[in-house]
Design a protein around this motif. Sequence first.
Motif, PDB file in Angstrom:
ATOM      1  N   ASP A   1       0.832  -1.209   0.000  1.00 18.25           N
ATOM      2  CA  ASP A   1       0.000   0.000   0.000  1.00 18.25           C
ATOM      3  C   ASP A   1       0.865   1.257   0.000  1.00 18.25           C
ATOM      4  O   ASP A   1       0.573   2.225  -0.706  1.00 18.25           O
ATOM      5  N   ARG A   2       1.939   1.243   0.807  1.00 23.31           N
ATOM      6  CA  ARG A   2       2.818   2.417   0.885  1.00 23.31           C
ATOM      7  C   ARG A   2       3.541   2.642  -0.441  1.00 23.31           C
ATOM      8  O   ARG A   2       3.688   3.776  -0.893  1.00 23.31           O
ATOM      9  N   LEU A   3       3.996   1.576  -1.068  1.00 25.79           N
ATOM     10  CA  LEU A   3       4.691   1.722  -2.355  1.00 25.79           C
ATOM     11  C   LEU A   3       3.741   2.168  -3.453  1.00 25.79           C
ATOM     12  O   LEU A   3       4.130   2.951  -4.334  1.00 25.79           O
ATOM     13  N   ASP A   4       2.497   1.696  -3.413  1.00 26.77           N
ATOM     14  CA  ASP A   4       1.497   2.169  -4.384  1.00 26.77           C
ATOM     15  C   ASP A   4       1.258   3.670  -4.217  1.00 26.77           C
ATOM     16  O   ASP A   4       1.163   4.405  -5.204  1.00 26.77           O
ATOM     17  N   ALA A   5       1.171   4.118  -2.980  1.00 24.32           N
ATOM     18  CA  ALA A   5       0.971   5.547  -2.711  1.00 24.32           C
ATOM     19  C   ALA A   5       2.174   6.358  -3.198  1.00 24.32           C
ATOM     20  O   ALA A   5       2.015   7.437  -3.780  1.00 24.32           O
ATOM     21  N   LEU A   6       3.369   5.841  -2.982  1.00 25.77           N
ATOM     22  CA  LEU A   6       4.577   6.523  -3.454  1.00 25.77           C
ATOM     23  C   LEU A   6       4.597   6.582  -4.976  1.00 25.77           C
ATOM     24  O   LEU A   6       4.923   7.622  -5.560  1.00 25.77           O
ATOM     25  N   ARG A   7       4.239   5.492  -5.633  1.00 25.54           N
ATOM     26  CA  ARG A   7       4.197   5.452  -7.091  1.00 25.54           C
ATOM     27  C   ARG A   7       3.216   6.503  -7.625  1.00 25.54           C
ATOM     28  O   ARG A   7       3.536   7.243  -8.550  1.00 25.54           O
ATOM     29  N   THR A   8       2.059   6.597  -7.004  1.00 27.77           N
ATOM     30  CA  THR A   8       1.053   7.580  -7.407  1.00 27.77           C
ATOM     31  C   THR A   8       1.593   8.994  -7.227  1.00 27.77           C
ATOM     32  O   THR A   8       1.446   9.844  -8.120  1.00 27.77           O
ATOM     33  N   LEU A   9       2.232   9.258  -6.099  1.00 24.82           N
ATOM     34  CA  LEU A   9       2.803  10.566  -5.834  1.00 24.82           C
ATOM     35  C   LEU A   9       3.878  10.911  -6.863  1.00 24.82           C
ATOM     36  O   LEU A   9       3.907  12.024  -7.410  1.00 24.82           O
ATOM     37  N   LEU A  10       4.747   9.969  -7.169  1.00 24.03           N
ATOM     38  CA  LEU A  10       5.813  10.219  -8.152  1.00 24.03           C
ATOM     39  C   LEU A  10       5.246  10.459  -9.541  1.00 24.03           C
ATOM     40  O   LEU A  10       5.764  11.287 -10.296  1.00 24.03           O
TER      41      LEU A  10
END
Length: 109
Positions: free
Chosen positions: A95-104
Motif C-alpha cells: 500500500d505504501r509503495l502504491d501511494a509513493l508510485r502515485t505521488l511520483l
Amino acid sequence: MLQTQPIDTVMRALADPTRRAVFDRIARTREINVADLTRASGVTQGAVSQHLKSLKQAGLVAERPEGRKVYYRARPEGLAPLFDWLGHYETFWRDRLDALRTLLEEIDS
C-alpha cells in the motif's frame, strides 16, 4: 496433533543462527537423525539435542523414534505464525509503495 505456536515462540526458536542452520538442514531432508545432524553442524551432540528441543517446542520439527534412533522432520505448518505476521507487513508495504508510485507519477506529470 500439535497446535500452531505463537509467533514469539517461533521467532525465539529461529533467532539463534545455529538453530536456524539445524532447522534448515532438517527442512532439506525427508528425515534425519541426531548423529547425522551433529556430523554436519560443527557443534556437539548435546548442543544439537538442545536446539532440537527448542525447535520441537516451537512446533517446527516432529520426531519419530525408531529403535535407539530418533528421526526428525520439518513441520512447515509451524512457520504459519511467522507467515501471518509477515503477511501483514507485505500488505502495509505494498500500500505504501502504491501511494509513493502515485505521488511520483503526479510529480512527473
